[in-house]
Design an enzyme around this catalytic site. Structure first.
Site, PDB file in Angstrom:
ATOM      1  N   ILE A  53       0.821  -1.225   0.000  1.00 33.34           N
ATOM      2  CA  ILE A  53       0.000   0.000   0.000  1.00 33.34           C
ATOM      3  C   ILE A  53       0.850   1.268   0.000  1.00 33.34           C
ATOM      4  CG2 ILE A  53      -2.115  -0.999   0.970  1.00 33.34           C
ATOM      5  CD1 ILE A  53      -1.289   0.346   3.670  1.00 33.34           C
ATOM      6  N   ALA A  64      -3.922  -3.569   6.769  1.00 31.95           N
ATOM      7  CA  ALA A  64      -2.507  -3.760   6.412  1.00 31.95           C
ATOM      8  C   ALA A  64      -1.565  -3.046   7.375  1.00 31.95           C
ATOM      9  CB  ALA A  64      -2.270  -3.262   4.982  1.00 31.95           C
ATOM     10  N   SER A  84      -6.689  -1.067  17.786  1.00 27.33           N
ATOM     11  CA  SER A  84      -6.355  -2.073  18.796  1.00 27.33           C
ATOM     12  C   SER A  84      -6.560  -1.508  20.190  1.00 27.33           C
ATOM     13  CB  SER A  84      -4.879  -2.448  18.623  1.00 27.33           C
ATOM     14  OG  SER A  84      -4.426  -3.169  19.740  1.00 27.33           O
ATOM     15  N   TYR A  99       4.767  -0.111  18.235  1.00 25.48           N
ATOM     16  CA  TYR A  99       3.579  -0.614  17.530  1.00 25.48           C
ATOM     17  C   TYR A  99       2.340   0.168  17.975  1.00 25.48           C
ATOM     18  CZ  TYR A  99      -0.580  -3.467  16.752  1.00 25.48           C
ATOM     19  OH  TYR A  99      -1.853  -3.883  16.416  1.00 25.48           O
ATOM     20  N   LYS A 151      -0.466   2.677  15.923  1.00 31.54           N
ATOM     21  CA  LYS A 151      -1.935   2.550  15.893  1.00 31.54           C
ATOM     22  C   LYS A 151      -2.586   3.861  16.334  1.00 31.54           C
ATOM     23  CE  LYS A 151      -2.523  -1.078  14.057  1.00 31.54           C
ATOM     24  NZ  LYS A 151      -3.425  -1.559  13.014  1.00 31.54           N
ATOM     25  N   GLY A 207       6.178  -4.059  31.404  1.00 32.66           N
ATOM     26  CA  GLY A 207       5.136  -3.422  30.588  1.00 32.66           C
ATOM     27  C   GLY A 207       3.809  -4.166  30.583  1.00 32.66           C
TER      28      GLY A 207
HETATM   29  N1  LIG Z   1      -4.248 -10.102  15.695  1.00 33.50           N
HETATM   30  C1  LIG Z   1      -4.323  -9.309  16.742  1.00 33.50           C
HETATM   31  O1  LIG Z   1      -4.155  -9.756  17.874  1.00 33.50           O
HETATM   32  C2  LIG Z   1      -4.649  -7.838  16.571  1.00 33.50           C
HETATM   33  C3  LIG Z   1      -5.059  -7.094  17.699  1.00 33.50           C
HETATM   34  C4  LIG Z   1      -5.351  -5.750  17.530  1.00 33.50           C
HETATM   35  C5  LIG Z   1      -5.218  -5.143  16.291  1.00 33.50           C
HETATM   36  N2  LIG Z   1      -4.795  -5.856  15.224  1.00 33.50           N
HETATM   37  C6  LIG Z   1      -4.641  -5.189  13.933  1.00 33.50           C
HETATM   38  O2  LIG Z   1      -5.451  -5.832  12.966  1.00 33.50           O
HETATM   39  C7  LIG Z   1      -4.840  -5.790  11.690  1.00 33.50           C
HETATM   40  C8  LIG Z   1      -4.812  -7.186  11.123  1.00 33.50           C
HETATM   41  O3  LIG Z   1      -4.150  -8.039  12.031  1.00 33.50           O
HETATM   42  P1  LIG Z   1      -3.886  -9.562  11.712  1.00 33.50           P
HETATM   43  O4  LIG Z   1      -3.776 -10.264  13.017  1.00 33.50           O
HETATM   44  O5  LIG Z   1      -4.841 -10.034  10.699  1.00 33.50           O
HETATM   45  O6  LIG Z   1      -2.422  -9.446  11.107  1.00 33.50           O
HETATM   46  P2  LIG Z   1      -1.792 -10.139   9.813  1.00 33.50           P
HETATM   47  O7  LIG Z   1      -0.346  -9.850   9.825  1.00 33.50           O
HETATM   48  O8  LIG Z   1      -2.243 -11.548   9.733  1.00 33.50           O
HETATM   49  O9  LIG Z   1      -2.507  -9.327   8.643  1.00 33.50           O
HETATM   50  C9  LIG Z   1      -2.017  -8.103   8.133  1.00 33.50           C
HETATM   51  C10 LIG Z   1      -1.935  -8.244   6.629  1.00 33.50           C
HETATM   52  O10 LIG Z   1      -1.475  -7.013   6.082  1.00 33.50           O
HETATM   53  C11 LIG Z   1      -0.476  -7.286   5.118  1.00 33.50           C
HETATM   54  N3  LIG Z   1       0.387  -6.085   5.046  1.00 33.50           N
HETATM   55  C12 LIG Z   1       1.156  -5.549   6.014  1.00 33.50           C
HETATM   56  N4  LIG Z   1       1.766  -4.445   5.570  1.00 33.50           N
HETATM   57  C13 LIG Z   1       1.367  -4.263   4.277  1.00 33.50           C
HETATM   58  C14 LIG Z   1       1.637  -3.301   3.279  1.00 33.50           C
HETATM   59  N5  LIG Z   1       2.491  -2.289   3.493  1.00 33.50           N
HETATM   60  N6  LIG Z   1       1.024  -3.411   2.074  1.00 33.50           N
HETATM   61  C15 LIG Z   1       0.164  -4.441   1.831  1.00 33.50           C
HETATM   62  N7  LIG Z   1      -0.130  -5.385   2.731  1.00 33.50           N
HETATM   63  C16 LIG Z   1       0.470  -5.303   3.947  1.00 33.50           C
HETATM   64  C17 LIG Z   1       0.223  -8.540   5.626  1.00 33.50           C
HETATM   65  O11 LIG Z   1       0.878  -9.261   4.602  1.00 33.50           O
HETATM   66  C18 LIG Z   1      -0.950  -9.327   6.200  1.00 33.50           C
HETATM   67  O12 LIG Z   1      -1.564 -10.141   5.224  1.00 33.50           O
HETATM   68  C19 LIG Z   1      -3.472  -5.160  11.898  1.00 33.50           C
HETATM   69  O13 LIG Z   1      -3.567  -3.810  11.514  1.00 33.50           O
HETATM   70  C20 LIG Z   1      -3.227  -5.286  13.389  1.00 33.50           C
HETATM   71  O14 LIG Z   1      -2.433  -4.217  13.864  1.00 33.50           O
HETATM   72  C21 LIG Z   1      -4.527  -7.194  15.336  1.00 33.50           C
END
Ligand SMILES: NC(=O)c1ccc[n+]([C@@H]2O[C@H](COP(=O)([O-])OP(=O)(O)OC[C@H]3O[C@@H](n4cnc5c(N)ncnc54)[C@H](O)[C@@H]3O)[C@@H](O)[C@H]2O)c1
Length: 338
Positions: A59, A81, A124, A148, A152, A293
């Protein structure tokens, strides 16, 4: 709606693609696969009967992203992402600022240029930092305790500022608590690279024999059994909340943050026992020192999401453990199994 799902090949994104398809929405996924696998598309095809269009794009690549928007007509964007590992973000803060913050700026610019101003953003509970009290509602003070979390917080603020500058924007930031579990088919789930950062995938890997024992950080917290308490939410409940958020955007003014949690805390040992019951496996564990933490208990007040989205988490800890175990036992090496 026709929806662009950035990061849609990842853990939460792929489950959301299923929920979107089941509601009849059309999905185009953009992902650079830095933390996911292209195999997901075929798995989604098996679950929903139709593979979404999946484009391998970072992106931050403004030109290519611009072409995606100019060649299509999207009603809204869901933005997953990001890089998400707290420990790694402390070692490589610049990578996190670049990927998460620069990526979000590039996406918002591309949306602005294309006249697409409806956004659902993956935030998050980490934006609450070290919360003063629980349950946490959306008016609680915000802070960051690691790079991180800072990304966010800044991403939410960027979205808030863009919405404040142009009333045509409508955005919801969904503040997830602790997503766990998998689609009940066992075809998609969480497939972490290397050592898992989160508790459930770690428990799964111990249960399947890939890791010897679980380390439990702290057995002397002021909680029910001395171990840390968190608000675990089934990823399919989370996925469905995204569909509700998407469909609620029309009625939103500006930027609206919403908690997504069950509203109930579960301790590490309660989760281990529920997992043992669901899997029939023993999960050996050792209680070690607290981590710097960490906090004793974090759980959501999800009332605002319930009121505004008409959504509520309906799956319990047993469902979470059963579905996580089905995914893990069917895919011991995650998507590396093909
Ligand atoms: N899983 C958790 O515990 C959790 C908790 C709170 C928030 N989140 C947020 O939710 C979102 C999704 O989390 P997830 O657990 O599915 O993570 P994940 O890593 O499985 O999914 C993120 C996806 O984004 C893609 N990505 C990352 N940077 C990119 C870029 N620059 N361009 C294109 N694609 C890119 C990755 O390849 C991946 O497929 C994230 O933003 C994360 O911060 C996750």
């Amino acid at each position: 709606m026709r929806v662009l799902v950035c990061g849609g090949a990842g853990y939460i994104g792929s489950h959301t693609c299923v929920a979107l398809a089941e509601r009849g929405h059309e999905v185009v996924v953009v992902d650079n696969f830095c933390n996911s696998s292209p195999v997901v598309a075929e798995r989604l095809q098996r679950i929903t009967g139709r593979a979404p269009d999946v484009l391998r794009i970072d992106i931050r690549d403004a030109q290519t992203l611009g072409r995606v928007f100019s060649g299509d007509r999207f009603d809204a964007v869901i933005h997953f992402a990001a890089l998400k590992a707290v420990g790694e973000s402390c070692e490589k803060p610049l990578d996190y600022f670049d990927n998460n913050i620069a990526g979000t700026i590039a996406l918002l610019k591309a949306m602005q240029a294309a006249g697409v101003r409806r956004l659902v953003f993956s935030s998050s509970a980490t934006v609450y930092g070290d919360p003063a009290s629980v349950p946490i509602d959306e008016d609680a003070a915000l802070s960051a305790t690691n790079p991180y979390g800072r990304t966010k917080l800044v991403m939410e603020q960027l979205i808030g500022d863009v919405c404040a500058a142009d009333p045509a924007w409508q955005a919801i930031s969904l503040r997830y608590f602790n997503p766990v579990g998998a689609h009940p088919s066992g075809l998609i789930g969480e497939s972490p690279n290397g050592i898992p950062n989160n508790l459930m995938p770690y428990i799964c890997q111990v249960a399947v024999g890939k890791r010897e024992r679980l380390q439990v950080f702290g057995g002397d917290w002021p909680t029910v059994d001395g171990t840390g308490v968190r608000d675990y939410i089934h990823v399919m409940d989370l996925a469905q909340a995204h569909v509700h958020a998407l469909e609620a955007l029309d009625g939103v003014q500006g930027h609206l943050p919403l908690n997504l949690g069950v509203g109930r805390g579960v301790s590490v040992l309660e989760l281990v026992r529920a997992f043992e019951a669901a899997s029939g496996r023993t999960v050996p564990y050792a209680i070690v020192d607290r981590r710097a933490g960490d906090v004793a208990a974090v759980y959501a007040d999800p009332a605002r999401a319930e009121r505004i989205l008409g959504w509520r988490a309906i799956r319990d800890v047993d469902d979470m453990c059963r579905d996580a175990w089905r995914w893990q036992s069917m895919n011991p090496d995650g998507y590396a199994d093909g």
